[in-house]
Design an enzyme around this catalytic site. Structure first.
Site, PDB file in Angstrom:
ATOM      1  N   ASN A   1       1.055  -1.064  -0.164  1.00  0.00           N
ATOM      2  CA  ASN A   1       0.206  -0.036   0.046  1.00  0.00           C
ATOM      3  C   ASN A   1       0.782   1.334  -0.206  1.00  0.00           C
ATOM      4  O   ASN A   1       1.878   1.271   0.735  1.00  0.00           O
ATOM      5  CB  ASN A   1      -0.387  -0.205   1.562  1.00  0.00           C
ATOM      6  CG  ASN A   1      -1.639   1.163   0.713  1.00  0.00           C
ATOM      7  OD1 ASN A   1      -2.370   2.027   0.440  1.00  0.00           O
ATOM      8  ND2 ASN A   1      -1.733   2.059   2.480  1.00  0.00           N
TER       9      ASN A   1
ATOM     10  N   HIS B   1       1.049   5.364   0.924  1.00  0.00           N
ATOM     11  CA  HIS B   1       0.413   6.210   2.148  1.00  0.00           C
ATOM     12  C   HIS B   1       0.552   7.793   1.902  1.00  0.00           C
ATOM     13  O   HIS B   1       1.665   7.201   2.377  1.00  0.00           O
ATOM     14  CB  HIS B   1      -0.162   5.392   3.084  1.00  0.00           C
ATOM     15  CG  HIS B   1      -0.964   5.902   4.264  1.00  0.00           C
ATOM     16  ND1 HIS B   1      -2.437   6.401   4.311  1.00  0.00           N
ATOM     17  CD2 HIS B   1      -0.710   7.206   4.988  1.00  0.00           C
ATOM     18  CE1 HIS B   1      -2.497   7.323   5.068  1.00  0.00           C
ATOM     19  NE2 HIS B   1      -1.554   7.570   5.996  1.00  0.00           N
TER      20      HIS B   1
ATOM     21  N   SER C   1       4.758   7.241   2.270  1.00  0.00           N
ATOM     22  CA  SER C   1       5.544   5.559   2.579  1.00  0.00           C
ATOM     23  C   SER C   1       5.025   4.257   2.197  1.00  0.00           C
ATOM     24  O   SER C   1       3.760   4.160   1.563  1.00  0.00           O
ATOM     25  CB  SER C   1       5.370   4.941   3.951  1.00  0.00           C
ATOM     26  OG  SER C   1       4.912   6.388   5.883  1.00  0.00           O
TER      27      SER C   1
ATOM     28  N   ASP D   1      -2.733   1.363   7.768  1.00  0.00           N
ATOM     29  CA  ASP D   1      -1.152   1.853   7.138  1.00  0.00           C
ATOM     30  C   ASP D   1      -0.671   1.199   8.000  1.00  0.00           C
ATOM     31  O   ASP D   1       0.016   1.894   8.859  1.00  0.00           O
ATOM     32  CB  ASP D   1      -2.171   3.051   7.651  1.00  0.00           C
ATOM     33  CG  ASP D   1      -2.812   3.898   6.553  1.00  0.00           C
ATOM     34  OD1 ASP D   1      -2.795   3.642   5.143  1.00  0.00           O
ATOM     35  OD2 ASP D   1      -4.091   4.797   6.420  1.00  0.00           O
TER      36      ASP D   1
HETATM   37  C1  GAR Z   1      -2.397   8.871  -3.155  1.00  0.00           C
HETATM   38  O1  GAR Z   1      -2.330  10.576  -2.376  1.00  0.00           O
HETATM   39  C2  GAR Z   1      -2.290   7.222  -1.439  1.00  0.00           C
HETATM   40  O2  GAR Z   1      -1.460   7.392  -1.324  1.00  0.00           O
HETATM   41  C3  GAR Z   1      -3.800   8.080  -1.276  1.00  0.00           C
HETATM   42  O3  GAR Z   1      -4.525   9.001  -1.931  1.00  0.00           O
HETATM   43  C4  GAR Z   1      -4.230   8.734  -3.353  1.00  0.00           C
HETATM   44  C5  GAR Z   1      -4.260   7.944  -4.712  1.00  0.00           C
HETATM   45  O4  GAR Z   1      -3.292   9.055  -6.160  1.00  0.00           O
HETATM   46  N1  GAR Z   1      -3.932   6.333  -0.499  1.00  0.00           N
HETATM   47  C6  GAR Z   1      -4.575   7.143   0.792  1.00  0.00           C
HETATM   48  O5  GAR Z   1      -4.822   7.665   1.499  1.00  0.00           O
HETATM   49  C7  GAR Z   1      -4.439   5.475   1.580  1.00  0.00           C
HETATM   50  N2  GAR Z   1      -4.835   5.631   2.700  1.00  0.00           N
HETATM   51  P1  GAR Z   1      -3.869   8.743  -7.385  1.00  0.00           P
HETATM   52  O6  GAR Z   1      -4.864   7.591  -7.940  1.00  0.00           O
HETATM   53  O7  GAR Z   1      -3.749  10.052  -8.176  1.00  0.00           O
HETATM   54  O8  GAR Z   1      -2.756   7.201  -7.074  1.00  0.00           O
END
Ligand code: GAR
Length: 211
Positions: free
Chosen positions: A116, A118, A145, A154
């Site tokens: 994952n 985060h 991370s 997470d």
């Molecule tokens: C990213 O910033 C990722 O780190 C976050 O969602 C966004 C997805 O962007 N994920 C979380 O917060 C998970 N807890 P993307 O669809 O452009 O990759």
């Protein structure tokens, strides 16, 4: 955790996403540009049928599947996702903006084989809107991370963290954008670390063999 088995053949990725899909695209770009030898994307799956990232996958000609999670029981929805991952012989599941908590049964279906990303320096700011949480808290250093997924939110063993300073001129939006640029590098680094097979997890620590 037992020693990881080295990959001698292709590492098949299954990407799970719920939205924009920029991390997915960054992984796809890394593969196309030769930065992840021996790695390919076998399937892209979304729980949101109209997720832009899913459309991108379709346009790229990748196998793409939607399993709408709305109104479905978690076990039934996850059973569909796991079956699809297995059908595509996925070795490593990459959550790339997949905004659902995985059940222990899902985690057990791919032991130490789910990553994952985060947008915080864990263990700080787990959960939703981590960049906003960090900005409001007033941290001076933020980042992202990539970690193995376990049963807690997470929480699993960390593979990669990338840090950036919070600038005086930042707002939550500009901070999130600069963290995202780091995310795109971090995910490729983490996948390469898993693809090497040359590691083990001791407690919570990723330890490279022959380091
Ligand atoms: C990213 O910033 C990722 O780190 C976050 O969602 C966004 C997805 O962007 N994920 C979380 O917060 C998970 N807890 P993307 O669809 O452009 O990759």
């Amino acid at each position: 955790m037992p020693n990881a088995q080295p990959y001698r053949a292709l590492l098949h990725l299954g990407i799970l996403l719920s939205g924009r899909g920029s991390n997915f695209l960054a992984i796809a770009d890394s593969i196309r540009e030769g930065r992840l030898p021996g790695v390919e994307i076998s399937v892209v799956i979304s729980n949101v049928p109209d997720a832009p990232g899913l459309k991108t996958a379709q346009q790229m000609g990748l196998p793409a599947a939607a399993f709408d999670s709305r109104g479905r029981k978690r076990e039934a929805h996850e059973a569909d996702v796991v079956a699809c991952l297995r059908q595509h012989n996925v070795d490593l599941v990459c959550l790339a903006g997949y905004m659902r908590l995985l059940s222990p049964a899902f985690v057990a279906a791919f032991p130490h084989r789910i990553l994952n990303i985060h947008p915080s320096l864990l263990p700080a700011f787990p959960g939703l809107e981590a960049q906003e949480q960090a900005f409001v808290y007033g941290v001076k250093i933020a980042g992202c991370s990539v970690h193995f997924v376990d049963e807690e939110l997470d929480h699993g063993a960390i593979l990669v963290q990338r840090a950036i300073p919070v600038l005086e001129t930042d707002d939550a939006h500009t901070l999130a954008a600069r963290i995202l640029a780091e995310e795109h590098k971090a995910y490729t680094e983490a996948i390469a670390m898993v693809a090497s097979g040359e590691y083990e997890i001791r407690g919570r620590r990723y330890v490279r063999h022959n380091a």
